[in-house]
Design a protein around this motif. Structure first.
Motif, mmCIF file in Angstrom:
data_model
loop_
_atom_site.group_PDB
_atom_site.id
_atom_site.type_symbol
_atom_site.label_atom_id
_atom_site.label_comp_id
_atom_site.label_asym_id
_atom_site.label_seq_id
_atom_site.Cartn_x
_atom_site.Cartn_y
_atom_site.Cartn_z
ATOM 1 N N THR A 5 25.356 44.831 45.686
ATOM 2 C CA THR A 5 26.003 44.247 46.852
ATOM 3 C C THR A 5 27.222 45.077 47.207
ATOM 4 O O THR A 5 28.049 45.357 46.334
ATOM 5 N N PRO A 7 30.937 45.889 48.666
ATOM 6 C CA PRO A 7 32.125 45.043 48.652
ATOM 7 C C PRO A 7 32.521 44.596 50.053
ATOM 8 O O PRO A 7 32.237 45.253 51.046
ATOM 9 N N ALA A 76 38.946 45.120 47.378
ATOM 10 C CA ALA A 76 37.495 45.128 47.502
ATOM 11 C C ALA A 76 36.976 43.979 46.638
ATOM 12 O O ALA A 76 37.327 43.883 45.457
ATOM 13 N N VAL A 77 36.164 43.112 47.238
ATOM 14 C CA VAL A 77 35.682 41.914 46.559
ATOM 15 C C VAL A 77 34.159 41.893 46.608
ATOM 16 O O VAL A 77 33.556 42.205 47.643
ATOM 17 N N ILE A 78 33.563 41.540 45.496
ATOM 18 C CA ILE A 78 32.121 41.313 45.440
ATOM 19 C C ILE A 78 31.937 39.884 44.972
ATOM 20 O O ILE A 78 32.341 39.531 43.858
ATOM 21 N N ALA A 83 36.800 43.591 42.773
ATOM 22 C CA ALA A 83 36.126 44.789 42.256
ATOM 23 C C ALA A 83 37.071 45.975 42.187
ATOM 24 O O ALA A 83 36.887 46.881 41.372
ATOM 25 N N TRP A 85 41.191 47.669 43.973
ATOM 26 C CA TRP A 85 42.305 47.493 44.898
ATOM 27 C C TRP A 85 43.194 48.719 44.894
ATOM 28 O O TRP A 85 43.085 49.587 44.024
ATOM 29 N N THR A 107 39.461 50.499 40.088
ATOM 30 C CA THR A 107 38.196 49.766 40.141
ATOM 31 C C THR A 107 38.040 49.043 38.816
ATOM 32 O O THR A 107 38.200 49.656 37.752
ATOM 33 N N PHE A 111 32.735 46.954 37.617
ATOM 34 C CA PHE A 111 32.134 47.398 38.877
ATOM 35 C C PHE A 111 32.085 48.921 39.017
ATOM 36 O O PHE A 111 31.764 49.411 40.097
ATOM 37 N N ARG A 114 29.593 51.998 41.198
ATOM 38 C CA ARG A 114 29.024 51.404 42.409
ATOM 39 C C ARG A 114 29.669 51.937 43.685
ATOM 40 O O ARG A 114 29.423 51.425 44.765
ATOM 41 N N ILE A 116 32.890 51.802 44.460
ATOM 42 C CA ILE A 116 34.006 50.969 44.904
ATOM 43 C C ILE A 116 35.236 51.830 45.189
ATOM 44 O O ILE A 116 35.897 51.664 46.224
#
Length: 183
Positions: A5, A7, A76-78, A83, A85, A107, A111, A114, A116
């Motif tokens: 998914t 972020p 960044a959010v999953i 996930a 910042w 990260t 996560f 991926r 991020i």
């Protein structure tokens, strides 16, 4: 290969917009990243291992520094999980107000792999340019971890080094790599 998914991003410009849950996750992420060997050691806490008690006051200081004119927190959010910042800030001095500094890029290890970090660095370009009116970003990275290669692949240019400026441990001095990105 399993698809992940992507972020969702949130840009926060005011201290009151950092919820207690987000603060908790920022502290937990930073504690985990620092203790896993990440290059995000802040002046306000000791060398690893660190605890939430060490990291919390530094997060609180960063949050207090958020201001629509001067700084943003990009997360960044999953799902419901943080996930990754970073912080982007401008100096209000008129000679350098067109430039911003990116700090505390991280990260969460859960996560990693991926994209991020790359997604955060891509997103911060638009935030800096479109929301903050910045024309250039700078950052400093610790040598010895391959970070300069990561940033170089994203368009950043090495503009200098401070040889041996970072003492990780006795006998382990590293260069601080100065990087820049025109927006």
């Amino acid at each position: 290969m399993t698809a992940h998914t992507p972020p969702a991003f949130e840009v926060i410009a005011r201290p009151e917009d950092v919820t207690p849950e987000l603060r908790r996750q920022l502290v937990a992420c930073w504690e985990t990243v620092a203790n896993a060997g990440g290059a995000v050691i802040a002046a306000g806490f000791p060398l690893p291992p660190v605890s939430a008690d060490d990291v919390g006051p530094v997060v609180d200081e960063l949050v207090r520094g958020l201001d629509p004119r001067r700084g943003r927190l990009l997360v960044a959010v999953i799902g419901d999980a943080l996930a990754g910042w970073l912080i982007v800030r401008r100096d209000l001095h008129p000679l350098v107000a067109h430039c911003g500094v990116v700090n505390h890029v991280q990260t969460h290890p859960r996560f990693r792999g991926r994209g991020i970090g790359a997604a955060l660095m891509d997103r911060v370009r638009g935030v800096a340019r479109d929301e903050m009116g910045l024309e250039r970003l700078t950052l400093a990275a610790r040598a010895g971890l391959g970070l300069e290669d990561f940033y170089r692949k994203l368009g950043w240019v090495e503009v200098g080094r401070w040889p041996g400026a970072l003492r990780i441990a006795p006998g382990d001095d590293r260069d601080e790599i100065l990087m820049s990105l025109a927006l």
